[in-house]
Motif scaffolding. Structure first.
Motif, PDB file in Angstrom:
ATOM      1  N   ARG A  21       0.864  -1.299   0.008  1.00  0.00           N
ATOM      2  CA  ARG A  21       0.042   0.106  -0.010  1.00  0.00           C
ATOM      3  C   ARG A  21       0.772   1.241   0.015  1.00  0.00           C
ATOM      4  NH1 ARG A  21      -2.820  -1.008   5.268  1.00  0.00           N
ATOM      5  NH2 ARG A  21      -3.612   1.399   5.022  1.00  0.00           N
ATOM      6  N   ALA A  22       1.890   1.087   0.966  1.00  0.00           N
ATOM      7  CA  ALA A  22       3.091   2.519   0.724  1.00  0.00           C
ATOM      8  C   ALA A  22       3.621   2.575  -0.633  1.00  0.00           C
ATOM      9  CB  ALA A  22       3.951   2.082   1.779  1.00  0.00           C
ATOM     10  N   TRP A  23       3.754   1.455  -1.418  1.00  0.00           N
ATOM     11  CA  TRP A  23       4.075   1.746  -2.815  1.00  0.00           C
ATOM     12  C   TRP A  23       3.302   2.606  -3.702  1.00  0.00           C
ATOM     13  CZ3 TRP A  23       9.069   2.278  -3.930  1.00  0.00           C
ATOM     14  CH2 TRP A  23      10.134   1.664  -3.385  1.00  0.00           C
ATOM     15  N   ILE A  24       2.039   2.266  -3.515  1.00  0.00           N
ATOM     16  CA  ILE A  24       0.920   2.914  -4.155  1.00  0.00           C
ATOM     17  C   ILE A  24       1.014   4.252  -3.667  1.00  0.00           C
ATOM     18  CG2 ILE A  24      -1.502   3.034  -4.775  1.00  0.00           C
ATOM     19  CD1 ILE A  24       0.059   0.695  -5.989  1.00  0.00           C
ATOM     20  N   GLU A  25       1.003   4.786  -2.653  1.00  0.00           N
ATOM     21  CA  GLU A  25       1.050   5.979  -2.222  1.00  0.00           C
ATOM     22  C   GLU A  25       2.245   6.858  -2.730  1.00  0.00           C
ATOM     23  OE1 GLU A  25      -1.559   7.600  -0.918  1.00  0.00           O
ATOM     24  OE2 GLU A  25      -2.609   5.560  -0.851  1.00  0.00           O
ATOM     25  N   VAL A  26       3.420   6.083  -2.485  1.00  0.00           N
ATOM     26  CA  VAL A  26       4.461   6.804  -3.278  1.00  0.00           C
ATOM     27  C   VAL A  26       4.517   7.015  -4.648  1.00  0.00           C
ATOM     28  CG1 VAL A  26       7.042   6.218  -3.886  1.00  0.00           C
ATOM     29  CG2 VAL A  26       6.220   5.876  -1.451  1.00  0.00           C
ATOM     30  N   LEU A  27       3.940   6.136  -5.383  1.00  0.00           N
ATOM     31  CA  LEU A  27       3.535   6.428  -6.842  1.00  0.00           C
ATOM     32  C   LEU A  27       2.652   7.572  -7.215  1.00  0.00           C
ATOM     33  CD1 LEU A  27       3.926   5.506  -9.870  1.00  0.00           C
ATOM     34  CD2 LEU A  27       1.882   4.006  -9.509  1.00  0.00           C
ATOM     35  N   ARG A  28       1.434   7.668  -6.320  1.00  0.00           N
ATOM     36  CA  ARG A  28       0.689   8.712  -6.366  1.00  0.00           C
ATOM     37  C   ARG A  28       1.369  10.140  -6.205  1.00  0.00           C
ATOM     38  NH1 ARG A  28      -4.092   5.750  -3.295  1.00  0.00           N
ATOM     39  NH2 ARG A  28      -5.314   5.098  -5.233  1.00  0.00           N
ATOM     40  N   ARG A  41       2.691  13.507  -8.720  1.00  0.00           N
ATOM     41  CA  ARG A  41       1.951  14.704  -8.541  1.00  0.00           C
ATOM     42  C   ARG A  41       2.981  15.496  -8.172  1.00  0.00           C
ATOM     43  NH1 ARG A  41      -3.075  16.366  -6.779  1.00  0.00           N
ATOM     44  NH2 ARG A  41      -2.971  18.295  -5.882  1.00  0.00           N
ATOM     45  N   LEU A  42       4.246  15.185  -7.704  1.00  0.00           N
ATOM     46  CA  LEU A  42       5.328  16.183  -7.329  1.00  0.00           C
ATOM     47  C   LEU A  42       6.383  15.979  -8.637  1.00  0.00           C
ATOM     48  CD1 LEU A  42       5.921  15.252  -3.674  1.00  0.00           C
ATOM     49  CD2 LEU A  42       4.962  17.283  -4.399  1.00  0.00           C
ATOM     50  N   LYS A  43       6.052  15.464  -9.562  1.00  0.00           N
ATOM     51  CA  LYS A  43       7.079  15.392 -10.655  1.00  0.00           C
ATOM     52  C   LYS A  43       8.478  14.662 -10.326  1.00  0.00           C
ATOM     53  CE  LYS A  43       4.507  18.725 -13.085  1.00  0.00           C
ATOM     54  NZ  LYS A  43       4.539  20.173 -13.591  1.00  0.00           N
ATOM     55  N   ARG A  44       8.319  13.595  -9.713  1.00  0.00           N
ATOM     56  CA  ARG A  44       9.534  12.925  -9.129  1.00  0.00           C
ATOM     57  C   ARG A  44       9.900  11.666  -9.999  1.00  0.00           C
ATOM     58  NH1 ARG A  44      10.994  14.422  -3.736  1.00  0.00           N
ATOM     59  NH2 ARG A  44      12.377  13.186  -3.968  1.00  0.00           N
TER      60      ARG A  44
END
Length: 444
Positions: free
Chosen positions: A387-394, A398-401
């Motif tokens: 679940r944390a990886w999904i939040e990292v992706l989102r 959004r932050l263009k990383r």
């Protein structure tokens, strides 16, 4: 149980009573036989053998201290016990609940109706029945109502000496509840209330519950201490939160057999059933006092509140978060992260970090939220890490990383396939399957 059967039982029992005590039971064999299989064998001297279930002594006849009462529906028996308001139950005094604010109950139980609950004028309700099933066949043979009156706490217990006394007892129970400012129980909204309403409906007695605020302690206490203790039964919570330790307490599961033994004229444990019921009501009072103090985390005299601080902080953060009060939720999560947790929940700290990162994201602190999600994702190889990886992706999108987006897409797919299933997996895959941003594509 039908009205016709109650009428028949009443006719069978219509014999002259002496000294307020019921006549020997003359009940159908099928009725008095119920519970017989739970009776331990007695030795030649009448004592229980080593295999006896339950710690208390058996007696014969009607329980002590009962007085007969009469109303328009007949007669029933009841007893009243009086405690000073300062009576100690565990590590708490009964009087501590009198300072409780109804607004705290309403907030913690998520029930605005509790704003009108007055701890000094409500009734504390607990019943003992012949079983857990619903419907008219389950008999509430013991109903206890505790209340503060005239500077003391009075515990009133209505007891059925035979099923024919049920209508008279329930008429008085309904009147007492109706005169109070509300009801406090433990799992009473799901059990006690409905068992009483079923039987009141059968006897054409107007049930008093719909018009009364009802604080069911089970639900807010379970929310606050979920996973902190072995379970969330009344006996567990009263011990862990209020220091109540019962000596030689009869398990509630043995109460029906004790009543059936009494009806059949056998030796019974009803004295212990009444004592168990009495202690349950006293625990309602001190648990209500504890519940009202959870947001202050201290008792009125300044002493630290007992219970698992980490679990409590997590639950209070959830309650604030559900109201979109993310600043207060963050405060409680940060308190929880500094506290020792329960060994029964190995992932408790990880869940708190995940919720803290979610809270930061909702507060607009996306860079810090990304850092916390990334730390969780890289450290954990379970569902929480996926679940944390999904939040990292989102957040990376959004932050263009771009580099983090690329890492999260690759590592996240592997983690989701390994750790998630069902709807959770489908939702995560829907995020992973979105086209990468232009910057991420340029890195391929």
């Amino acid at each position: 149980m039908s009205t016709e059967l109650f009428a028949k039982l009443a006719r069978l029992r219509r014999e002259e009573r002496t000294g307020g005590a019921p006549a020997p039971s003359v009940l159908p064999e099928w009725f008095t036989a119920r519970g017989a299989e739970h009776v331990p064998a007695l030795d030649e001297e009448g004592d229980e053998g080593d295999e006896a279930a339950g710690p208390c002594t058996r007696t014969f006849g009607t329980p002590l201290q009962l007085c007969e009462h009469a109303n328009e529906r007949g007669v029933f028996a009841a007893r009243e016990l009086v405690y000073p308001r300062e009576h100690g139950h565990g590590e708490w005094q009964l009087t501590e609940v009198l300072a409780a604010r109804a607004g705290e109950f309403a907030w913690l139980a998520k029930d605005p109706l509790l704003e009108t609950l007055e701890p000094a004028r409500c009734v504390y309700l607990d019943i003992e029945t012949t079983g857990l099933a619903g419907g008219a066949g389950t008999i509430p043979f013991l109903v206890a109502l505790g209340s503060f009156q005239n500077g003391a706490f009075r515990l009133w217990q209505a007891f059925l000496r035979d099923p024919g006394e049920e209508a008279a007892a329930l008429l008085e129970v309904a009147a007492r509840i109706r005169a109070a400012s509300g009801v406090v129980s433990f799992f009473g909204k799901a059990f006690d209330r409905h068992r009483l309403e079923d039987k009141m409906r059968l006897h054409r007695i107007a049930a008093p519950f719909a018009a009364q605020p009802h604080l069911d302690l089970y639900h807010p206490l379970r929310r606050l201490y979920r996973g902190a203790f072995q379970d969330t039964r009344l006996a567990t919570l009263e011990h862990e939160l209020c220091g109540v330790t019962r000596a030689d307490d009869l398990p509630g599961a043995l109460a029906p057999a004790a009543w059936f033994d009494y009806l059949a004229g056998r030796a019974h444990r009803l004295e212990a059933v009444l004592r168990h019921n009495e202690l349950d009501v006293l625990s309602l009072v001190v648990l209500a006092a504890h519940l009202e103090r959870v947001r202050s985390e201290a008792r009125a005299d300044g002493r630290k509140l007992s219970g698992c601080g980490r679990a409590r902080a997590r639950a209070l953060a959830e309650l604030h978060g559900a109201r979109r009060e993310h600043g207060q939720a963050r405060t409680w999560l940060e308190r929880g992260l500094t506290r020792a947790g329960s060994e029964r929940s190995a992932s408790a700290a990880g869940e708190l970090w995940f919720r803290h990162a979610e809270c930061l994201r909702r507060l607009g602190e996306r860079e810090q939220a990304l850092a916390e999600f990334l730390l969780l994702a890289r450290e954990r190889r379970d569902a929480l890490g996926a679940r944390a990886w999904i939040e990292v992706l989102r957040l990376a999108r959004r932050l263009k990383r771009a580099e983090l987006e690329q890492e999260a897409r690759a590592a996240g797919r592997s983690a989701v396939e390994r750790s998630l299933a069902g709807r959770a997996r489908a939702r995560a895959m829907a995020v992973l399957d979105r086209p990468p941003t232009r910057a991420a594509r340029a890195l391929d």
